[in-house]
Design a protein around this motif. Structure first.
Motif, PDB file in Angstrom:
ATOM      1  N   ARG A 101      -5.043   9.544  -5.918  1.00 29.42           N
ATOM      2  CA  ARG A 101      -5.245  10.923  -5.468  1.00 29.42           C
ATOM      3  C   ARG A 101      -4.673  11.964  -6.422  1.00 29.42           C
ATOM      4  O   ARG A 101      -5.076  13.119  -6.397  1.00 29.42           O
ATOM      5  CB  ARG A 101      -4.575  11.146  -4.104  1.00 29.42           C
ATOM      6  CG  ARG A 101      -5.302  10.557  -2.944  1.00 29.42           C
ATOM      7  CD  ARG A 101      -6.316  11.532  -2.378  1.00 29.42           C
ATOM      8  NE  ARG A 101      -6.994  10.962  -1.237  1.00 29.42           N
ATOM      9  CZ  ARG A 101      -7.897   9.992  -1.358  1.00 29.42           C
ATOM     10  NH1 ARG A 101      -8.261   9.548  -2.529  1.00 29.42           N
ATOM     11  NH2 ARG A 101      -8.448   9.460  -0.291  1.00 29.42           N
TER      12      ARG A 101
ATOM     13  N   GLY B 176      -9.332   3.084  -4.989  1.00 31.71           N
ATOM     14  CA  GLY B 176      -9.712   2.421  -3.740  1.00 31.71           C
ATOM     15  C   GLY B 176     -10.057   0.958  -3.994  1.00 31.71           C
ATOM     16  O   GLY B 176     -10.336   0.553  -5.125  1.00 31.71           O
ATOM     17  N   PHE B 177     -10.031   0.168  -2.911  1.00 33.33           N
ATOM     18  CA  PHE B 177     -10.388  -1.258  -3.028  1.00 33.33           C
ATOM     19  C   PHE B 177     -11.889  -1.455  -2.868  1.00 33.33           C
ATOM     20  O   PHE B 177     -12.426  -2.515  -3.210  1.00 33.33           O
ATOM     21  CB  PHE B 177      -9.669  -2.058  -1.928  1.00 33.33           C
ATOM     22  CG  PHE B 177      -8.179  -2.108  -2.097  1.00 33.33           C
ATOM     23  CD1 PHE B 177      -7.344  -1.238  -1.393  1.00 33.33           C
ATOM     24  CD2 PHE B 177      -7.595  -3.012  -2.975  1.00 33.33           C
ATOM     25  CE1 PHE B 177      -5.977  -1.282  -1.543  1.00 33.33           C
ATOM     26  CE2 PHE B 177      -6.208  -3.061  -3.135  1.00 33.33           C
ATOM     27  CZ  PHE B 177      -5.405  -2.196  -2.416  1.00 33.33           C
ATOM     28  N   GLY B 178     -12.577  -0.435  -2.297  1.00 29.94           N
ATOM     29  CA  GLY B 178     -14.005  -0.616  -1.959  1.00 29.94           C
ATOM     30  C   GLY B 178     -14.112  -1.084  -0.525  1.00 29.94           C
ATOM     31  O   GLY B 178     -14.752  -2.096  -0.220  1.00 29.94           O
TER      32      GLY B 178
ATOM     33  N   TYR C 277      -1.865   2.521  -5.392  1.00 26.93           N
ATOM     34  CA  TYR C 277      -2.110   3.949  -5.151  1.00 26.93           C
ATOM     35  C   TYR C 277      -3.611   4.165  -5.014  1.00 26.93           C
ATOM     36  O   TYR C 277      -4.414   3.476  -5.652  1.00 26.93           O
ATOM     37  CB  TYR C 277      -1.628   4.784  -6.344  1.00 26.93           C
ATOM     38  CG  TYR C 277      -0.143   5.031  -6.430  1.00 26.93           C
ATOM     39  CD1 TYR C 277       0.579   4.677  -7.566  1.00 26.93           C
ATOM     40  CD2 TYR C 277       0.535   5.679  -5.405  1.00 26.93           C
ATOM     41  CE1 TYR C 277       1.946   4.933  -7.661  1.00 26.93           C
ATOM     42  CE2 TYR C 277       1.910   5.932  -5.511  1.00 26.93           C
ATOM     43  CZ  TYR C 277       2.592   5.559  -6.633  1.00 26.93           C
ATOM     44  OH  TYR C 277       3.939   5.818  -6.728  1.00 26.93           O
ATOM     45  N   ALA C 278      -4.011   5.188  -4.241  1.00 28.58           N
ATOM     46  CA  ALA C 278      -5.435   5.512  -4.104  1.00 28.58           C
ATOM     47  C   ALA C 278      -5.971   6.195  -5.364  1.00 28.58           C
ATOM     48  O   ALA C 278      -7.167   6.179  -5.634  1.00 28.58           O
ATOM     49  CB  ALA C 278      -5.634   6.444  -2.918  1.00 28.58           C
TER      50      ALA C 278
ATOM     51  N   LEU D 168       0.894  -1.161   0.000  1.00 23.50           N
ATOM     52  CA  LEU D 168       0.000   0.000   0.000  1.00 23.50           C
ATOM     53  C   LEU D 168       0.928   1.205   0.000  1.00 23.50           C
ATOM     54  O   LEU D 168       1.677   1.408   0.969  1.00 23.50           O
ATOM     55  CB  LEU D 168      -0.899  -0.019   1.229  1.00 23.50           C
ATOM     56  CG  LEU D 168      -1.784  -1.273   1.330  1.00 23.50           C
ATOM     57  CD1 LEU D 168      -2.591  -1.243   2.626  1.00 23.50           C
ATOM     58  CD2 LEU D 168      -2.719  -1.375   0.130  1.00 23.50           C
TER      59      LEU D 168
ATOM     60  N   PHE E 108      -0.547   9.727   7.886  1.00 25.01           N
ATOM     61  CA  PHE E 108      -1.872  10.339   8.038  1.00 25.01           C
ATOM     62  C   PHE E 108      -2.942   9.588   7.253  1.00 25.01           C
ATOM     63  O   PHE E 108      -4.105   9.984   7.262  1.00 25.01           O
ATOM     64  CB  PHE E 108      -1.825  11.816   7.632  1.00 25.01           C
ATOM     65  CG  PHE E 108      -1.275  12.709   8.721  1.00 25.01           C
ATOM     66  CD1 PHE E 108       0.086  12.699   9.005  1.00 25.01           C
ATOM     67  CD2 PHE E 108      -2.098  13.517   9.485  1.00 25.01           C
ATOM     68  CE1 PHE E 108       0.615  13.482  10.032  1.00 25.01           C
ATOM     69  CE2 PHE E 108      -1.586  14.319  10.505  1.00 25.01           C
ATOM     70  CZ  PHE E 108      -0.223  14.299  10.783  1.00 25.01           C
TER      71      PHE E 108
HETATM   72  P1  NAP Z   1      -6.975   7.484   3.753  1.00 28.45           P
HETATM   73  O1  NAP Z   1      -7.754   8.711   4.081  1.00 28.45           O
HETATM   74  O2  NAP Z   1      -6.337   6.701   4.835  1.00 28.45           O
HETATM   75  O3  NAP Z   1      -7.869   6.443   2.875  1.00 28.45           O
HETATM   76  C1  NAP Z   1      -9.122   6.811   2.338  1.00 28.45           C
HETATM   77  C2  NAP Z   1      -9.470   5.770   1.277  1.00 28.45           C
HETATM   78  O4  NAP Z   1      -8.589   5.932   0.158  1.00 28.45           O
HETATM   79  C3  NAP Z   1      -9.225   4.322   1.717  1.00 28.45           C
HETATM   80  O5  NAP Z   1     -10.317   3.832   2.474  1.00 28.45           O
HETATM   81  C4  NAP Z   1      -9.063   3.621   0.379  1.00 28.45           C
HETATM   82  O6  NAP Z   1     -10.312   3.508  -0.308  1.00 28.45           O
HETATM   83  C5  NAP Z   1      -8.261   4.653  -0.398  1.00 28.45           C
HETATM   84  N1  NAP Z   1      -6.815   4.459  -0.298  1.00 28.45           N
HETATM   85  C6  NAP Z   1      -5.948   5.123   0.493  1.00 28.45           C
HETATM   86  N2  NAP Z   1      -4.673   4.756   0.245  1.00 28.45           N
HETATM   87  C7  NAP Z   1      -4.749   3.812  -0.732  1.00 28.45           C
HETATM   88  C8  NAP Z   1      -3.781   3.044  -1.437  1.00 28.45           C
HETATM   89  N3  NAP Z   1      -2.471   3.185  -1.207  1.00 28.45           N
HETATM   90  N4  NAP Z   1      -4.232   2.142  -2.388  1.00 28.45           N
HETATM   91  C9  NAP Z   1      -5.554   2.020  -2.645  1.00 28.45           C
HETATM   92  N5  NAP Z   1      -6.518   2.739  -2.029  1.00 28.45           N
HETATM   93  C10 NAP Z   1      -6.110   3.621  -1.084  1.00 28.45           C
HETATM   94  O7  NAP Z   1      -5.845   7.855   2.666  1.00 28.45           O
HETATM   95  P2  NAP Z   1      -5.253   9.318   2.265  1.00 28.45           P
HETATM   96  O8  NAP Z   1      -4.737   9.986   3.479  1.00 28.45           O
HETATM   97  O9  NAP Z   1      -6.275   9.971   1.381  1.00 28.45           O
HETATM   98  O10 NAP Z   1      -3.980   8.881   1.384  1.00 28.45           O
HETATM   99  C11 NAP Z   1      -4.201   8.467   0.059  1.00 28.45           C
HETATM  100  C12 NAP Z   1      -2.869   8.104  -0.555  1.00 28.45           C
HETATM  101  O11 NAP Z   1      -1.990   9.235  -0.518  1.00 28.45           O
HETATM  102  C13 NAP Z   1      -2.146   6.981   0.135  1.00 28.45           C
HETATM  103  O12 NAP Z   1      -1.451   6.223  -0.847  1.00 28.45           O
HETATM  104  C14 NAP Z   1      -1.146   7.692   1.026  1.00 28.45           C
HETATM  105  O13 NAP Z   1      -0.014   6.889   1.281  1.00 28.45           O
HETATM  106  C15 NAP Z   1      -0.791   8.873   0.152  1.00 28.45           C
HETATM  107  N6  NAP Z   1      -0.331  10.012   0.915  1.00 28.45           N
HETATM  108  C16 NAP Z   1      -1.166  10.561   1.842  1.00 28.45           C
HETATM  109  C17 NAP Z   1      -0.697  11.657   2.568  1.00 28.45           C
HETATM  110  C18 NAP Z   1      -1.570  12.330   3.593  1.00 28.45           C
HETATM  111  O14 NAP Z   1      -1.164  13.410   4.053  1.00 28.45           O
HETATM  112  N7  NAP Z   1      -2.700  11.777   3.941  1.00 28.45           N
HETATM  113  C19 NAP Z   1       0.595  12.153   2.321  1.00 28.45           C
HETATM  114  C20 NAP Z   1       1.410  11.551   1.353  1.00 28.45           C
HETATM  115  C21 NAP Z   1       0.933  10.466   0.646  1.00 28.45           C
HETATM  116  P3  NAP Z   1     -11.259   2.184  -0.223  1.00 28.45           P
HETATM  117  O15 NAP Z   1     -11.927   2.297   1.127  1.00 28.45           O
HETATM  118  O16 NAP Z   1     -12.204   2.323  -1.386  1.00 28.45           O
HETATM  119  O17 NAP Z   1     -10.376   0.981  -0.305  1.00 28.45           O
END
Ligand code: NAP
Ligand code: 3Y8
Length: 249
Positions: free
Chosen positions: A34, A49-51, A31-32, A7, A75
């Motif tokens: 994003r 997302g995976f769902g 990757y999500a 992930l 985060f």
């Molecule tokens: P989150 O709020 O923890 O997750 C929200 C939803 O996004 C999850 O339930 C899942 O959807 C989907 N998701 C998140 N990461 C995923 C991944 N690597 N692969 C597939 N689906 C993923 O996540 P977030 O904070 O939005 O982060 C999203 C991505 O950005 C991640 O890869 C994270 O490592 C990266 N990132 C985040 C930050 C930050 O500040 N949050 C900073 C740098 C990088 P489903 O429920 O549909 O499975």
């Protein structure tokens, strides 16, 4: 035959993908979705997302995933929670790969808050020039403090203008450099930097720049870890892959 699901979305995830590719260990990086064009990887990539938890469980079964490495950003708490639940439900060994939180060093002027809402509340008061180094997803929360002149930095150009009346937007992706961030803070006369305690090196430049310029930093603490086994280096992941003693919880 092993098949590792990483992930991803962080520097550490990319480093792990490179090492597994070099060793010919089958892996997929997730990757999500994003950002418009996520960084290319040396292993197959899936985007979106995976769902939810059940979707991740189904993915694990359908793709013969033998090990799950949660290398998401500290985060990304929802994803990490889902990884733990899906790993337990499918008896898939799980390991968290993340970076240690940053700690203040001499010369740092940090104020620490527990979450984004507390950071917004802390910005009450007269107008200042504030860098919100939080990316795009939480910018709207800061509309509650419209008096400031905000410097924003997004990975992609947004579909619509951020709802902050007085802001300047920079479109750029990390990892960033100390010289580049020092110049950016100077050019915009930034008086306060707001950021998440992401840890690692890719987002650290602005902290060093703030220290150089004697600027205060409003540091948002990361959410608590899920309790899954946690390591900080790719070497420890390889060690774990040789013999995942248990579910990593
Ligand atoms: P989150 O709020 O923890 O997750 C929200 C939803 O996004 C999850 O339930 C899942 O959807 C989907 N998701 C998140 N990461 C995923 C991944 N690597 N692969 C597939 N689906 C993923 O996540 P977030 O904070 O939005 O982060 C999203 C991505 O950005 C991640 O890869 C994270 O490592 C990266 N990132 C985040 C930050 C930050 O500040 N949050 C900073 C740098 C990088 P489903 O429920 O549909 O499975
Ligand atoms: C989509 C995939 C790698 C990973 C590189 C790291 C470092 C550079 C610094 C600032 C802080 C911020 C943000 C940041 C950094 C690394 C890492 C990291 C911070 C990419 C990427 C994806 C994302 C998602 C993006 C978020 C945003 C956060 C920008 C790839 C480039 C602020 C986190 O527009 C959006 O929706 C962007 C969303 C989640 C936080 C937010 O709320 O906006 N990361 N960033 C991942 C996916 O789809 O699953 O192209 O590499 C990855 C990286 N960004 O392999 O080299 O390891 O953290 N990412 C923070 O730290 O606060 C920028 O500006 O100073």
């Amino acid at each position: 035959m092993a098949h590792i699901l990483i992930l991803g979305g962080t520097t550490e995830a990319s480093a792990l993908a490179n090492v597994l590719a070099e060793r010919g260990i089958p892996a997929t990086l997730s990757y999500a979705g994003r950002v418009a064009s996520p960084k290319p990887q040396p292993v197959p990539v899936r985007i979106g997302g995976f769902g939810g938890i059940e979707g991740l469980e189904r993915y694990i079964g359908a793709h013969g995933i033998t090990h799950l490495v949660d290398a998401t950003h500290p985060f990304a708490a929802t994803m990490s929670g889902h990884a733990l639940a899906a790993a337990q439900a499918t008896y898939t060994p799980l390991l968290t790969l993340t970076r240690r939180p940053w700690a203040p060093e001499s010369g740092d002027r940090w104020q620490t808050v527990p979450d984004i809402a507390a950071a917004v509340a802390r910005l009450a008061g007269p107008p200042r020039r504030v860098m919100l180094a939080l990316g795009r997803m939480h910018v709207e929360d800061f509309a509650a403090q419209p008096q400031h002149r905000y410097l924003l930095r997004f990975v992609d150009a947004p579909a619509q203008r951020p709802a902050l009346p007085d802001h300047h937007l920079v479109v750029d992706r990390g990892p960033f450099t100390v010289d580049g961030d020092t110049q950016l803070l100077r050019d915009h006369g930034v008086e306060l930097v707001v950021c998440k305690n992401a840890g690692g090196t890719g987002a650290q430049a602005k902290l060093v720049a703030a220290r150089r310029l004697g600027l205060p930093v409003l540091m948002i603490d990361r959410p608590p870890p899920t309790g899954a086994r946690l390591v900080h280096g790719v070497g420890e992941v390889l060690e774990w892959l040789r013999h995942p003693a248990d579910l990593g919880v």
